[in-house]
Design an enzyme around this catalytic site. Structure first.
Site, mmCIF file in Angstrom:
data_model
loop_
_atom_site.group_PDB
_atom_site.id
_atom_site.type_symbol
_atom_site.label_atom_id
_atom_site.label_comp_id
_atom_site.label_asym_id
_atom_site.label_seq_id
_atom_site.Cartn_x
_atom_site.Cartn_y
_atom_site.Cartn_z
ATOM 1 N N ASN A 62 1.270 -1.074 0.093
ATOM 2 C CA ASN A 62 0.463 0.135 0.125
ATOM 3 C C ASN A 62 0.567 1.004 -0.251
ATOM 4 O O ASN A 62 2.208 0.881 1.017
ATOM 5 C CB ASN A 62 -0.394 -0.253 1.152
ATOM 6 C CG ASN A 62 -1.801 -1.367 1.190
ATOM 7 O OD1 ASN A 62 -2.853 -1.960 -0.128
ATOM 8 N ND2 ASN A 62 -2.199 -1.529 2.702
ATOM 9 N N GLY A 77 -4.822 3.146 1.209
ATOM 10 C CA GLY A 77 -4.703 2.911 3.060
ATOM 11 C C GLY A 77 -3.226 2.655 4.002
ATOM 12 O O GLY A 77 -3.643 1.609 4.419
ATOM 13 N N GLN A 78 -2.515 3.502 3.323
ATOM 14 C CA GLN A 78 -1.162 2.969 4.248
ATOM 15 C C GLN A 78 -1.268 3.453 5.031
ATOM 16 O O GLN A 78 -1.471 5.166 5.695
ATOM 17 C CB GLN A 78 0.637 3.667 3.204
ATOM 18 C CG GLN A 78 1.198 2.868 3.882
ATOM 19 C CD GLN A 78 2.803 4.075 2.904
ATOM 20 O OE1 GLN A 78 3.080 4.611 1.872
ATOM 21 N NE2 GLN A 78 4.287 3.017 3.839
ATOM 22 N N HIS A 81 6.589 -1.758 3.247
ATOM 23 C CA HIS A 81 6.352 -3.218 3.897
ATOM 24 C C HIS A 81 5.358 -3.991 3.352
ATOM 25 O O HIS A 81 4.635 -3.298 2.334
ATOM 26 C CB HIS A 81 5.620 -3.678 5.261
ATOM 27 C CG HIS A 81 4.490 -2.234 5.202
ATOM 28 N ND1 HIS A 81 4.575 -1.196 5.494
ATOM 29 C CD2 HIS A 81 3.056 -2.847 5.323
ATOM 30 C CE1 HIS A 81 2.833 -0.489 6.142
ATOM 31 N NE2 HIS A 81 2.848 -1.640 5.235
ATOM 32 N N HIS A 113 2.639 -7.106 2.813
ATOM 33 C CA HIS A 113 1.629 -7.758 2.892
ATOM 34 C C HIS A 113 2.173 -9.169 2.720
ATOM 35 O O HIS A 113 1.939 -9.045 0.933
ATOM 36 C CB HIS A 113 0.386 -7.463 2.695
ATOM 37 C CG HIS A 113 0.134 -5.884 3.539
ATOM 38 N ND1 HIS A 113 -0.500 -6.284 5.117
ATOM 39 C CD2 HIS A 113 0.597 -4.410 2.920
ATOM 40 C CE1 HIS A 113 -0.649 -4.799 5.426
ATOM 41 N NE2 HIS A 113 -0.407 -3.616 4.253
HETATM 42 P P1 DGP Z 1 -0.614 -0.390 6.119
HETATM 43 O O1 DGP Z 1 -2.207 0.401 5.784
HETATM 44 O O2 DGP Z 1 -0.425 -0.927 4.418
HETATM 45 O O3 DGP Z 1 0.426 0.440 7.025
HETATM 46 O O4 DGP Z 1 -0.502 -2.246 7.366
HETATM 47 C C1 DGP Z 1 0.402 -1.699 8.308
HETATM 48 C C2 DGP Z 1 0.112 -2.455 8.665
HETATM 49 O O5 DGP Z 1 1.056 -2.714 10.131
HETATM 50 C C3 DGP Z 1 -1.561 -2.824 9.353
HETATM 51 O O6 DGP Z 1 -2.253 -5.189 9.085
HETATM 52 C C4 DGP Z 1 -1.435 -3.572 10.915
HETATM 53 C C5 DGP Z 1 0.126 -2.964 11.338
HETATM 54 N N1 DGP Z 1 0.572 -2.934 12.043
HETATM 55 C C6 DGP Z 1 0.649 -2.117 12.781
HETATM 56 N N2 DGP Z 1 1.385 -2.091 13.932
HETATM 57 C C7 DGP Z 1 1.576 -3.257 14.220
HETATM 58 C C8 DGP Z 1 2.357 -3.064 14.900
HETATM 59 O O7 DGP Z 1 3.264 -3.067 16.419
HETATM 60 N N3 DGP Z 1 2.963 -5.046 15.240
HETATM 61 C C9 DGP Z 1 2.646 -5.195 14.369
HETATM 62 N N4 DGP Z 1 3.099 -6.995 13.749
HETATM 63 N N5 DGP Z 1 1.983 -5.093 13.175
HETATM 64 C C10 DGP Z 1 1.602 -3.944 13.420
#
Ligand code: DGP
Length: 114
Positions: A87, A93-94, A100, A102
């Protein structure tokens, strides 16, 4: 980078369920999984979005991709299928501004994504 959640996961300041780590990347389980397998693969280097990747990051981008393939095979979702999602910025929706991938699988996924 200060105040970046994923940099803090890289440094160990914030815990995460790590599944893979090497000198360039780590992978860990998403905190709010949206599929039976939902893994985040990130570079250790802080890049806020995919747009920040430059010529010098080409190798790193390939490495993240191959790491995703390896994890998909380890998790047994390579044959059934999986989705790799990046994203970028608001409309996509980032929510965490550290690049990263997914890696999602273990269920059927509709197309197009919402
Ligand atoms: P995005 O929406 O593409 O920016 O995805 C961010 C993702 O990161 C979301 O699916 C939830 C995950 N996420 C956010 N904070 C943390 C965290 O502290 N630990 C982990 N394991 N995942 C997290």
């Amino acid at each position: 980078m200060e105040d970046c959640i994923f940099c803090k996961i890289v440094s160990g300041e914030i815990p995460a369920k790590k599944l893979y780590e090497d000198d360039k990347a780590i992978a860990f389980e998403d905190l709010n999984p949206k599929a039976p397998v939902h893994i985040l693969i990130i570079p250790k280097k802080h890049l806020a979005t995919s747009l920040e990747a430059k010529e010098e990051d080409k190798g790193l981008m390939g490495h993240l991709f191959l790491t995703a393939n390896k994890l998909a095979q380890e998790k047994g979702i390579d044959r059934s299928g999986f989705r790799l999602v990046v994203n970028c910025n608001e409309d996509a929706g980032q929510s965490v501004f550290h690049l990263h991938f997914h890696l999602m699988g273990g269920r059927f996924m509709a197309w197009p994504p919402g």
